[in-house]
Design a protein around this motif. Structure first.
Motif, short mmCIF file in Angstrom:
data_model
loop_
_atom_site.label_atom_id
_atom_site.label_comp_id
_atom_site.label_asym_id
_atom_site.label_seq_id
_atom_site.Cartn_x
_atom_site.Cartn_y
_atom_site.Cartn_z
N ALA A 192 0.71 -1.23 0.10
CA ALA A 192 0.04 -0.20 -0.01
C ALA A 192 0.70 1.30 0.00
O ALA A 192 0.55 2.27 -0.69
N ALA A 193 1.90 1.27 0.73
CA ALA A 193 2.84 2.50 0.82
C ALA A 193 3.54 2.53 -0.56
O ALA A 193 3.91 3.84 -1.04
N LEU A 194 3.80 1.54 -1.18
CA LEU A 194 4.85 1.63 -2.40
C LEU A 194 3.39 2.27 -3.62
O LEU A 194 3.94 2.90 -4.42
N GLU A 195 2.49 1.46 -3.60
CA GLU A 195 1.31 2.10 -4.27
C GLU A 195 1.05 3.61 -4.05
O GLU A 195 0.74 4.24 -5.28
N THR A 196 1.09 3.84 -3.01
CA THR A 196 0.78 5.47 -2.66
C THR A 196 1.94 6.58 -3.10
O THR A 196 1.42 7.33 -3.63
N ALA A 197 3.00 5.83 -3.28
CA ALA A 197 4.22 6.55 -3.83
C ALA A 197 3.75 7.01 -5.43
O ALA A 197 4.14 8.07 -5.85
N THR A 198 3.18 6.00 -6.03
CA THR A 198 2.88 6.23 -7.35
C THR A 198 1.55 7.25 -7.57
O THR A 198 1.38 7.95 -8.38
N ASP A 199 0.82 7.18 -6.57
CA ASP A 199 -0.19 7.93 -6.39
C ASP A 199 0.22 9.64 -6.50
O ASP A 199 -0.29 10.65 -6.92
N MET A 200 1.17 9.66 -5.48
CA MET A 200 1.97 10.93 -5.42
C MET A 200 2.61 11.46 -6.28
O MET A 200 2.51 12.63 -6.87
N CYS A 201 3.21 10.50 -7.38
CA CYS A 201 3.73 10.98 -8.59
C CYS A 201 2.47 11.69 -9.45
O CYS A 201 2.76 12.40 -10.10
N GLU A 202 1.48 11.00 -9.41
CA GLU A 202 0.28 11.41 -10.32
C GLU A 202 -0.14 12.64 -9.74
O GLU A 202 -0.50 13.66 -10.59
N ASP A 203 -0.16 13.10 -8.51
CA ASP A 203 -0.31 14.45 -7.92
C ASP A 203 0.71 15.37 -8.50
O ASP A 203 0.41 16.61 -8.81
N VAL A 204 2.00 15.05 -8.57
CA VAL A 204 2.80 15.83 -9.22
C VAL A 204 2.68 16.32 -10.51
O VAL A 204 2.60 17.47 -11.01
N ALA A 205 1.93 15.42 -11.51
CA ALA A 205 1.78 15.60 -12.67
C ALA A 205 0.61 16.49 -12.72
O ALA A 205 0.39 17.48 -13.60
N ASN A 206 -0.27 16.33 -11.79
CA ASN A 206 -1.55 17.18 -11.77
C ASN A 206 -1.40 18.31 -11.67
O ASN A 206 -1.72 19.45 -12.36
N VAL A 207 -0.38 18.86 -10.76
CA VAL A 207 0.17 20.18 -10.48
C VAL A 207 0.81 20.77 -11.75
O VAL A 207 0.80 21.94 -12.06
N LEU A 208 1.77 19.94 -12.22
CA LEU A 208 2.40 20.46 -13.43
C LEU A 208 1.40 20.64 -14.73
O LEU A 208 1.55 21.70 -15.38
#
Length: 216
Positions: A192-208
Motif C-alpha cells: 500500500a505504501a509503495l502504491e501510494t508513492a505512485t499516487d503521489m507521482c500522479e499528484d505531481v503530474a496534476n500540479v504540472l
C-alpha cells in the motif's frame, strides 16, 4: 516592448533560484528510487539496511530543499509562476519522497526479508514515475517544450494505473495464498505504501498540468 518584457525587467534575478531547487528535488526522487531498487534486489540483509538508511538521508535532503523553497518564497515578491502552484509542486514532490521512505521504514520495522515480485515491480514503477517527474521539472524553467511536459504527465498517469493493477493483483494473491495473518498484514502495508508513492507521482503530474494551463 511587450507587457511580459516589462514585467521581466522588474523580476528579481534570484527568482531563478526556484528552478535549480525544483530540479534538485526531482533529481533526488530518481536517486531515492534507484537506491530503493538496489536495496530490494540484494540478498545481503545488512547491505539492504544500509541502503534503507541512505534513503532516510536522501529524504532528509529533500526536506531541506522543501524548506529552502519556502524560504525563497518568503523572500521574493515576484515568482516564476503562482505562489500557490509553487507550494503545491513543492509539497507534491516531497510527498513522493515521504512515501518512498515510508515504504522502506515499513519493510525495516516489520522485518520483511522476502522481497516479492509485486514489491519489486511497484518500486520499478516508482522509478519510472520519478524519471518522468524529473524530465518535466527540467522543462519548467522556460516552458518552451510544453509538449514534453504534457507527455511526461500522460506517462505518469499510465504508470499510476499500472501500479493500481499490480497492487490489486498482489493483495488478491495475499488473501488467496497467505495463511499467516500477520504476514498478510505486513505485506499489504508495504504494498500500500509503495502504491501510494505512485499516487503521489500522479499528484505531481496534476500540479504540472495546472501550471501548463495557467501559463499557456
Amino acid at each position: 516592448m511587450s507587457l511580459n518584457s516589462i514585467f521581466q525587467y522588474f523580476v528579481p534575478k534570484d527568482r531563478k533560484v526556484f528552478f535549480p531547487l525544483f530540479e534538485q528535488a526531482s533529481g533526488n526522487l530518481v536517486v531515492m528510487s534507484n537506491v530503493l531498487i538496489e536495496a530490494l534486489n540484494t540478498a545481503d540483509l545488512k547491505k539492504r539496511e544500509e541502503l534503507y538508511n541512505q534513503i532516510d538521508k536522501l529524504e532528509n535532503f529533500g526536506d531541506e530543499l522543501t524548506h529552502q523553497i519556502y524560504l525563497e518564497l518568503s523572500k521574493n515578491f515576484i515568482t516564476p509562476f503562482d505562489r500557490e502552484d509553487i507550494t503545491q509542486l513543492t509539497n507534491a514532490i516531497d510527498d513522493v519522497a515521504d512515501y518512498i521512505q515510508g515504504s522502506v521504514n515499513r519493510m525495516s520495522l516489520y522485518k520483511v526479508e522476502k522481497i516479492t515480485q509485486p514489491i519489486i515491480k511497484l518500486a520499478e514503477l516508482i522509478l519510472l514515475g520519478s524519471i518522468e517527474i524529473d524530465k518535466a521539472v527540467k522543462e519548467l524553467s522556460d516552458l518552451k517544450n510544453v509538449r514534453h511536459i504534457a507527455d511526461s504527465c500522460i506517462r505518469i498517469n499510465s504508470i499510476e494505473n499500472q501500479a493500481d493493477d499490480v497492487f490489486d493483483r498482489a493483495v488478491a494473491d495475499l488473501f488467496l495464498y497467505e495463511k499467516d495473518a500477520v504476514e498478510l498484514i505486513k505485506y499489504k502495508e508495504v504494498l500500500a505504501a509503495l502504491e501510494t508513492a505512485t499516487d503521489m507521482c500522479e499528484d505531481v503530474a496534476n500540479v504540472l498540468e495546472t501550471i501548463l494551463v495557467k501559463n499557456a
